[in-house]
Design an enzyme around this catalytic site. Structure first.
Site, PDB file in Angstrom:
ATOM      1  N   CYS A   1       1.073  -1.197   0.018  1.00 54.74           N
ATOM      2  CA  CYS A   1       0.039   0.018  -0.112  1.00 54.74           C
ATOM      3  C   CYS A   1       1.092   1.285  -0.059  1.00 54.74           C
ATOM      4  O   CYS A   1       2.015   1.313   0.768  1.00 54.74           O
ATOM      5  CB  CYS A   1      -0.817   0.040   1.196  1.00 54.74           C
ATOM      6  SG  CYS A   1      -2.235  -1.238   1.154  1.00 54.74           S
TER       7      CYS A   1
ATOM      8  N   LYS B   1       6.350  -4.426  -2.953  1.00 57.65           N
ATOM      9  CA  LYS B   1       7.603  -4.292  -2.663  1.00 57.65           C
ATOM     10  C   LYS B   1       8.024  -4.387  -1.059  1.00 57.65           C
ATOM     11  O   LYS B   1       9.040  -4.812  -0.746  1.00 57.65           O
ATOM     12  CB  LYS B   1       8.083  -2.979  -3.337  1.00 57.65           C
ATOM     13  CG  LYS B   1       9.633  -2.639  -3.278  1.00 57.65           C
ATOM     14  CD  LYS B   1      10.440  -3.639  -4.369  1.00 57.65           C
ATOM     15  CE  LYS B   1      11.854  -3.533  -4.084  1.00 57.65           C
ATOM     16  NZ  LYS B   1      12.383  -4.534  -4.370  1.00 57.65           N
TER      17      LYS B   1
ATOM     18  N   ASN C   1      -2.347   2.579   5.324  1.00 55.62           N
ATOM     19  CA  ASN C   1      -1.247   1.408   5.030  1.00 55.62           C
ATOM     20  C   ASN C   1      -1.011   0.544   6.343  1.00 55.62           C
ATOM     21  O   ASN C   1      -0.634   1.179   7.314  1.00 55.62           O
ATOM     22  CB  ASN C   1      -0.131   1.895   4.491  1.00 55.62           C
ATOM     23  CG  ASN C   1       0.900   0.797   4.363  1.00 55.62           C
ATOM     24  OD1 ASN C   1       0.670  -0.191   4.341  1.00 55.62           O
ATOM     25  ND2 ASN C   1       2.201   1.153   4.532  1.00 55.62           N
TER      26      ASN C   1
END
Ligand code: F6R
Length: 610
Positions: A2, A605, A100
């Site tokens: 996020c 990532k 997030n």
């Protein structure tokens, strides 16, 4: 995992926010959304899928707002669809948030709020937080206070930015366990998950700490703890430039990052390698030098590719410095009540510096009184800040989701640490000088490995229909086998297993037939002959052999179906040289299969949730 971004200033917010999402899309790409304030009203647009799909429904021309928030999602709670996409709003529709992390007590809160008459549209934990903030706002009529009250009752992790038409010239950002950076421009501010969304507008940033919030208006910002104590922040400088986060003519970030490795390895040595003294200067570790000298044991903990680098580090440190090393998955370490002795030193490795499991392992090791040292890429990241000391790997921003240049830079730094420790112990000046000389030659050798790309591409063409791959290596090439298999799985979705070559006969050999490609890392070292025997065993069962071998080795060419040669080097450095052809093999396989190399499915990532 996020990406969140909030903007307040004088530019058109929608443009800055979409630009920020594009820069951070590697953090998640299940859905994207944006909220801005137009004519005193909150307007939210969101869409399942990539940021480009959101872009197709955002009409910048019709928007004038200079404040807003935006989000790119990696789904945790609820399918990736339009409804579950962020931003989420409260029941009044006047408060919008991006998040997030995971609100762990969202279910209990949802039941309580439902009983009070509040309703929910999505399956997300984030909407519960939005509705909760809205419910508290009704009581206190003060956005900052409502956010603070809500955050002191939630458990779990969050990086959030809150926008409200009640207080239309204010953003409230807060974090616990998820990263948040505030960029400070000229009469403009950008709060984002990482600096890639900020660097185009300003180099000056402050990194929020856990349980800290920033109240940002058009005139400035203040920071305080969630419990309402003022904090003072040092302004820091983003150390990378905009061209480092662009593809610069390469088809994919992953390919660019593979080709950057001669430079990134050189950068990881810069100012550290003392060739004449056969030694290393590591300023980041000077405060813990005595602790390292007397370390009875080193524990290295990490996740994924960084864990593979840790396994290489185990070989390097044990062989060069003769200090016992244990390697642990960070996700296991924290939950198994690890035994830590007072003379243990814990190293943690993380590219992003934000991996939730690794961060939790740092906290667990610190709680037990250990000295905890970081080997991190992202400057100013949570792990870099929470460790007692550490070394940056200086690989520069890594945007491709599959890690490449960070892996080789991590090993390079582990090599420096092994040499540093070795010279503190019994490694002779002559041996130290020999290793330092090899390290100086390494970037040029990496350059020459990259020249094999065309041959690797044609191997990928030949094997792209294979359903399974086996990767085998021994000694310090075993972690290379694991990493090669992981790269293939991640970006081409072909099933691949990495094994120590000699373990093959204890099980995996049953898989071998004429359809099974087996990648051997068979470089010239002490156990070369043993690996050759393992290759013969595969050949006898008609397996197809792709060998990574040392230049000048004519024997292997007679047994293997394909050979990719790497330059001769001391065995300590073969993991770096051998992993590069495997990165290229995975890359070209994924291209053959038309997979999205930079944004493989289901991955993100920076894994900021447990
Ligand atoms: C694989 C990959 C992941 C990461 C892992 C740890 O290509 O990138 O396995 O290595 O998620 O991430 P960091 O190093 O950021 O802690």
């Amino acid at each position: 995992m996020c990406g969140i971004v909030g903007y307040i200033g004088k530019r058109k917010a929608s443009e800055v926010l979409l630009n920020g999402l594009n820069r951070m899309e590697y953090r998640g790409y299940d859905s994207a959304g944006i909220s801005v304030i137009e004519d005193s009203k909150l307007i939210t647009m969101k869409k399942k899928g990539k940021v480009s799909l959101l872009e197709s429904i955002v009409d910048h021309k019709s928007l004038t707002s200079t404040i807003g928030i935006a989000h790119t999602r990696w789904a945790t709670h609820g399918y990736p669809n339009d409804v579950n996409a962020h931003p989420h709003s409260d029941n009044s529709g006047n408060i919008s948030i991006i998040h997030n992390g995971i609100i762990e007590n969202y279910y209990a809160l949802k039941i309580k709020l439902t009983e009070e008459g509040y309703t929910f549209k999505s399956e997300t934990d984030t909407e519960v937080l939005a509705v909760f903030i809205g419910a508290l706002y009704e009581q206190v009529n003060d956005l900052e206070r409502a956010v603070r009250m809500a955050l002191s009752e939630v458990s779990g992790t969050f990086g959030i930015v809150v926008l409200s038409s009640h207080e239309p010239d204010k953003l409230i950002a807060a974090r616990r366990g998820s990263p948040l950076v505030v960029g400070i421009g000229k009469s403009e501010y950008i709060a984002a998950s990482d600096a890639t969304a900020i660097v185009q507008y300003t180099n000056s940033v402050v990194y929020l700490s856990d349980n800290e919030m920033a109240i940002i208006t058009r005139d400035g910002f203040t920071t305080k703890t969630i419990s309402n104590r003022k904090t003072i922040k040092a302004i820091q400088e983003i150390k990378f430039s905009i061209d480092q986060i662009e593809k610069s003519g390469f088809e994919h970030f992953m390919l660019k990052e593979i080709y950057e490795q001669p430079h990134t390895i050189r950068d990881s040595f810069r100012g550290r390698l003392l060739s004449e003294k056969g030694n290393v200067k590591l300023g980041g570790l000077s405060s813990v030098k005595d602790k390292l000298r007397s370390a009875g044991r080193i524990i290295i903990t990490a996740c994924g590719t960084s864990w593979h680098a840790a396994l290489v580090g185990e070989y390097l440190i044990e062989q060069i410095a003769q200090v016992p090393v244990e390697v642990e998955y960070a996700s296991e370490f924290r939950y198994r009540n690890p035994i830590l002795n007072p003379d243990d030193v814990v190293f943690v490795i993380s590219q992003s510096g934000e991996t939730a499991d690794t961060l939790a392992a740092v906290q667990e090791a610190k709680r037990k009184g250990a000295t905890v040292l970081g080997i991190v890429n992202v400057v100013g990241s949570s792990i870099a800040r929470e460790t007692d000391a550490g070394i940056y790997i200086h690989a520069g921003p890594e945007i491709g989701v599959a890690s490449t240049k960070a892996f080789t830079a991590q090993i390079s730094v582990l090599m420096l640490i092994a040499l540093y420790l070795g010279r503190m112990k019994n490694l002779s000046l002559a041996d130290g000088r020999k290793i330092a000389a090899e390290l100086n030659e390494l970037p040029a050798k990496v350059e020459s490995v990259l020249q094999n790309a065309e041959g690797i591409k044609s191997i990928a063409k030949e094997y792209s229909t294979a359903k399974n791959f086996l990767y085998l290596g021994r000694g310090n090439n075993f972690p290379v086998a694991l990493e090669g298999a992981l790269k293939l799985k991640e970006i081409s979705y072909i099933h691949a297993e990495g094994y120590p070559a000699a373990e093959m006969k204890h099980g995996p050999i049953a898989l071998i037939d004429e359809n099974m490609p087996v990648v051997f890392i068979a470089t010239k070292d002490d156990i070369y002959d043993k690996v050759i025997s393992n290759i013969e065993e595969v050949k006898a069962r008609k397996g197809k052999i792709i060998a990574i071998a040392t230049e000048g080795d004519s024997r292997i060419g007679r047994i293997a179906d394909h050979v990719i040669y790497i330059p001769d080097s001391i065995s300590f450095l073969t993991p770096i040289l051998a992993s590069i052809p495997l990165q290229l093999l995975a890359y070209y396989m994924a291209l053959e299969l038309e997979c999205n190399v930079d944004q493989p499915r289901n991955l993100a990532k920076s894994v900021t949730v447990e």
